[in-house]
Each structure stands twice: as C-alpha cells, then as structure tokens.
Design a protein around this motif. Structure first.
Motif, PDB file in Angstrom:
ATOM      1  N   ARG A  84       0.872  -1.192   0.000  1.00 27.39           N
ATOM      2  CA  ARG A  84       0.000   0.000   0.000  1.00 27.39           C
ATOM      3  C   ARG A  84       0.900   1.230   0.000  1.00 27.39           C
ATOM      4  NH1 ARG A  84      -4.575   1.147   4.663  1.00 27.39           N
ATOM      5  NH2 ARG A  84      -5.051   3.331   4.143  1.00 27.39           N
ATOM      6  N   LEU A  85       0.749   2.081  -1.005  1.00 28.12           N
ATOM      7  CA  LEU A  85       1.564   3.278  -1.149  1.00 28.12           C
ATOM      8  C   LEU A  85       0.740   4.523  -0.845  1.00 28.12           C
ATOM      9  CD1 LEU A  85       3.492   2.476  -4.471  1.00 28.12           C
ATOM     10  CD2 LEU A  85       4.234   2.074  -2.118  1.00 28.12           C
ATOM     11  N   THR A  86       1.257   5.375   0.024  1.00 31.60           N
ATOM     12  CA  THR A  86       0.586   6.631   0.356  1.00 31.60           C
ATOM     13  C   THR A  86       1.565   7.779   0.175  1.00 31.60           C
ATOM     14  OG1 THR A  86      -0.716   5.454   2.037  1.00 31.60           O
ATOM     15  CG2 THR A  86      -0.800   7.865   2.053  1.00 31.60           C
ATOM     16  N   PRO A  87       1.519   8.454  -0.972  1.00 34.16           N
ATOM     17  CA  PRO A  87       2.390   9.626  -1.163  1.00 34.16           C
ATOM     18  C   PRO A  87       1.887  10.793  -0.320  1.00 34.16           C
ATOM     19  CG  PRO A  87       0.968   9.327  -3.060  1.00 34.16           C
ATOM     20  CD  PRO A  87       0.713   8.164  -2.158  1.00 34.16           C
ATOM     21  N   THR A  88       2.797  11.675   0.067  1.00 32.48           N
ATOM     22  CA  THR A  88       2.395  12.784   0.930  1.00 32.48           C
ATOM     23  C   THR A  88       3.369  13.939   0.798  1.00 32.48           C
ATOM     24  OG1 THR A  88       1.798  13.354   3.227  1.00 32.48           O
ATOM     25  CG2 THR A  88       3.722  11.969   2.929  1.00 32.48           C
ATOM     26  N   GLU A 103       3.457   0.269   2.941  1.00 31.34           N
ATOM     27  CA  GLU A 103       2.958  -0.687   3.920  1.00 31.34           C
ATOM     28  C   GLU A 103       2.783  -2.064   3.284  1.00 31.34           C
ATOM     29  OE1 GLU A 103      -0.032   1.257   6.871  1.00 31.34           O
ATOM     30  OE2 GLU A 103      -0.336   2.269   4.944  1.00 31.34           O
ATOM     31  N   PRO A 104       3.297  -3.098   3.931  1.00 23.45           N
ATOM     32  CA  PRO A 104       3.130  -4.453   3.409  1.00 23.45           C
ATOM     33  C   PRO A 104       1.702  -4.931   3.599  1.00 23.45           C
ATOM     34  CG  PRO A 104       4.142  -4.526   5.569  1.00 23.45           C
ATOM     35  CD  PRO A 104       4.018  -3.067   5.207  1.00 23.45           C
ATOM     36  N   SER A 142       6.509  -1.753   7.749  1.00 20.78           N
ATOM     37  CA  SER A 142       6.066  -0.516   7.117  1.00 20.78           C
ATOM     38  C   SER A 142       7.207   0.492   7.139  1.00 20.78           C
ATOM     39  CB  SER A 142       4.849   0.066   7.849  1.00 20.78           C
ATOM     40  OG  SER A 142       3.734  -0.793   7.734  1.00 20.78           O
ATOM     41  N   ALA A 143       7.426   1.162   6.006  1.00 22.50           N
ATOM     42  CA  ALA A 143       8.560   2.080   5.903  1.00 22.50           C
ATOM     43  C   ALA A 143       8.106   3.408   5.330  1.00 22.50           C
ATOM     44  CB  ALA A 143       9.657   1.476   5.024  1.00 22.50           C
ATOM     45  N   ALA A 180      -0.062   6.159   9.194  1.00 19.39           N
ATOM     46  CA  ALA A 180      -0.203   4.737   9.526  1.00 19.39           C
ATOM     47  C   ALA A 180      -0.968   4.511  10.826  1.00 19.39           C
ATOM     48  CB  ALA A 180       1.181   4.105   9.631  1.00 19.39           C
ATOM     49  N   ALA A 181      -1.635   5.537  11.329  1.00 21.60           N
ATOM     50  CA  ALA A 181      -2.320   5.451  12.625  1.00 21.60           C
ATOM     51  C   ALA A 181      -3.222   4.223  12.707  1.00 21.60           C
ATOM     52  CB  ALA A 181      -3.139   6.713  12.867  1.00 21.60           C
TER      53      ALA A 181
END
Length: 416
Positions: A84-88, A103-104, A142-143, A180-181
């Motif tokens: 799961r990719l979350t750009p910010t 996130e895996p 998660s990184a 990632a909360a």
C-alpha cells in the motif's frame, strides 16, 4: 527498399527486455528481491535489483527477467508484493518535504513495525531511488521514505546540518505515524552512514521506540577525516611514529575547516614545512585533508570555504553527547574494514555507552567496507565491491521486528 525491409526484420528479431516494475517481490521460503529504477534507466533499460542475501546487479545482465508482476531468476519465480503506497507532502519548519509511506499486506492479528529511513549524504531523491524502504517492506515492515531537503520534490537547499536534518527526521516521523495510525505496532528510525549521526540526534524528538544504524560513526566529522588518514597510512605500512606526525597534519586541516577558513593558516604552514617532504605526506587523502594540502594558502583563503565548507556541517558535532540522550534501544551494525568510516573508535565508544547503562546491540561483519559490502582488493589496495554481505538485510528486519535469530551470515554480536 529491400534492404530497409531486411533491416526491419532483423531488428524485430532482437529480443527486447520487458520493462521492470519497481517494488518488492517475494519468493519461496521467505526469499525476496527488490527492483528499483536508476537515474539512467530510461536510457539504459537497466533496473537495479537486490536479493535478500545481499547479492545485487542490473536487470540487463541476464540474471533477472522481468515479466509484468513477476520476476524470473533462473528457475525461481518471484511475485510482486501488493504494498500500500501513500504519497504525501509534509512540513518541516518552513519547508515542505516529499514523502511516501510503504505498507506491506496486512497479517491477521499482527501489526507491523513502522520505520522512517534516515538518509546518508546522498543527493539522489530517496522516494524514487532508495532501496532500503522496499527491503524492509519485503520483510513485512512498514517504511516511510522522504526526499532529503533540497533533493527530489522536497524544498530547501541540500545541506549536511545534522541538527536541521534531525528536525526533518522528526517531522517525517510525525507524518509517518499520522498516515499509519492504528496500523503499526512500534516505531523507530533507521539511519545509514551519515544517517548514523542524524537518527540518534532526532530519536527523542521523533518519539522512537528503537534506533538502528548501519555503518555509521560515533566520532565527529574532523575525527572521521583523521581516522581515514590513519587507516590509509596503516594500510601503506607506516607505523605509530608516522601516524603521530600525520595527526599533526589532520589537526591543522581540521582546525582550518572548523574555523571556516577564517584562521588557522599559520598552523597549516608549520606542519607543511615540518612534514611536507616526508614520503608519507604525499599519500594522504582522507575525507578532505589531501585536497586541502594540494592547494596553496592564497587559493584556500579565496576558495576554501566555498569548496570545502559549504554544507552547514557542524565539524565538531558532539556525537557522544547526543548519543547519551537517546532513550530508545539501539542496534549498530559495523563494517569491520570500513575505509570511509573507520570503526574502532566507534566500537570503543559504543561499549562505553553500554557500560554506562544504555541498551545497544553491536553487530560487526568481518571483511566488509562502507555500505556493508564485501570486496576484492587489488595489489595496489583498490577495492571492487562484490555484494552486500549476507545476513545484513535479515538482521535489520528481524531486529526492527523485535526479535533476532542468529546466525546472520558472518555477523558477530559483540558482548564486550
């Protein structure tokens, strides 16, 4: 016309490598591969790959075949991990920095550890080109990765001000935990090379539960230069008497750096006069000493600061002082034959901190250089990197998860 048609047919017969999809790929028995784009991929058609055991290469060398969401390595197939990719974009002081959370896939009944990867001195955009976030994701971690200030899509000017960079790492940590909360267990920082100065400096402000450092230093940047010079001369066969004289030289060049080229020229001139004709003097390189010695005083006064002191570096950075403030448990992984970051003083100081009560695991890999890489060495001392040492990636992953199960290749856990 016939010639044109023949050439077209010949071109059509040449196999064209399939485009690779950057990301993490899982194989049998917990094995993994990471594929990343390179700055020249569009021109060369070559992606960089890393394997779980530390081997690496380029996809155009025939070792890895990309086929959509799978990779073929000889007879083994690796499948792309659906991360799961979350750009910010997030704020650090007045700057806006670019980041991404990786996130895996979720595991029933378990939440992964979350790590912010703290860069070294590289200038390449980490969000696009850094492999470590993906190596962690491939191991179920998660990184959060971000472009260092002044690189990629992050604002500001590139610098090596550890205090400012630590503030950026703390801001990245806040953003990572926000994104990632509810989906992570414990949180920490991973810093490599120069990141070994930055991650401990920012650990408390980041609220880190742990800190991991690879091939970092527990000395200041002036000591790093002096240590490199000492290592060079030792490898060249010189003894303690020469090392003592060489330290006079590095003290002079270091003082010039720390004084921002405003003063220190008399001290430098004196050591040049005293040792300049010695055979070992011409062999000095270090981080900066060799280059400074090659220039005359007029040039140094005119160009020295712009050439050597233009990155806001705190030359007398109190690495031990900041380490003593870190509350979280730490892992330090040491490259035993590191020329860029000579390790002995760092190991000695880590042991001192452990005796003072800090929780620090120290793992040393023999026959490795900066980057935890193995190498071959030519008769003239030149080294050629062959691979990242086996066990290093798995050690990082397991320790970050909160459990270690040695052995990790040839890694040695230092107890005293």
């Amino acid at each position: 016309m016939l010639l044109t048609a023949a050439l077209a047919a010949q071109a059509a017969a040449v196999p064209v490598a399939a485009p690779c999809q950057p990301g993490a790929y899982s194989g049998p028995e917990g094995r993994f591969l990471v594929i990343m784009e390179r700055p020249d991929t569009a021109q060369t058609g070559a992606w960089r790959w890393w394997a779980d055991d530390g081997r690496f290469g380029l996809t155009n060398d025939g070792s890895v075949a990309c086929r959509g969401d799978t990779l073929d390595v000889k007879t083994v197939t690796y499948n792309r991990i659906p991360v799961r990719l979350t750009p910010t974009k997030f704020k650090s002081g007045d700057l806006t920095l670019n980041g991404m959370l990786i996130e895996p896939p979720a595991t029933a009944g378990a939440k992964p550890s979350l790590v912010v990867t703290v860069h070294g001195s590289e200038r390449t955009p980490a969000v696009k080109y850094a492999q470590y976030p993906w190596i962690l994701a491939a191991q179920g971690i998660s990184a959060f990765v971000y472009d260092k200030r002044g690189t990629g899509e992050s604002q500001g000017s590139y610098n090596q001000n550890f205090h400012a960079l630590a503030a950026d790492a703390a801001a990245a940590s806040k953003e990572a935990k926000r994104l990632a909360a509810g989906r992570y267990s414990r949180f920490g920082l991973l810093g490599g090379s120069q990141g070994g100065w930055v991650a401990p400096r920012g650990a408390n402000d980041a609220g880190a539960d742990f800190v991991a450092v690879g091939f970092g230093l527990l000395i200041d940047p002036l000591e790093e230069d002096a240590s490199q010079v000492a290592t060079e001369l030792t490898e060249a066969g010189y003894g303690a008497d020469v090392l003592k004289q060489a330290r006079e030289v590095t003290d002079a060049t270091g003082n010039l750096m720390a004084e921002h080229f405003l003063k220190g020229y008399e001290q430098l001139a004196a050591v040049k006069a005293r040792h300049g004709k010695a055979p070992w003097f011409a062999r000095i390189k270090g981080e900066f000493t060799g280059e400074i010695l090659a220039l005359d005083e007029a040039t140094l006064r005119r160009e020295g600061r712009a050439k050597f002191d233009n990155l806001e570096l705190d030359w007398r950075y109190d690495a031990m002082g900041w380490m003593r403030k870190v509350k979280a448990p730490q892992l330090w992984v040491i490259a035993a034959e590191d020329r860029e970051a000579p390790p002995q003083t760092t190991v000695d100081r880590l042991q001192t901190l452990r005796r003072e009560g800090q929780e620090i695991a120290i793992v040393r890999f023999p026959a490795t250089d900066h980057g935890m890489v193995e190498f071959t060495q030519a008769p003239d001392g030149a080294r050629t990197t062959t691979r990242v040492t086996d066990g290093y990636f798995r050690l990082l992953g397991d320790w970050i998860k909160g459990r270690t199960t040695p052995p990790y290749g040839r890694g040695e856990f230092l107890t005293k």
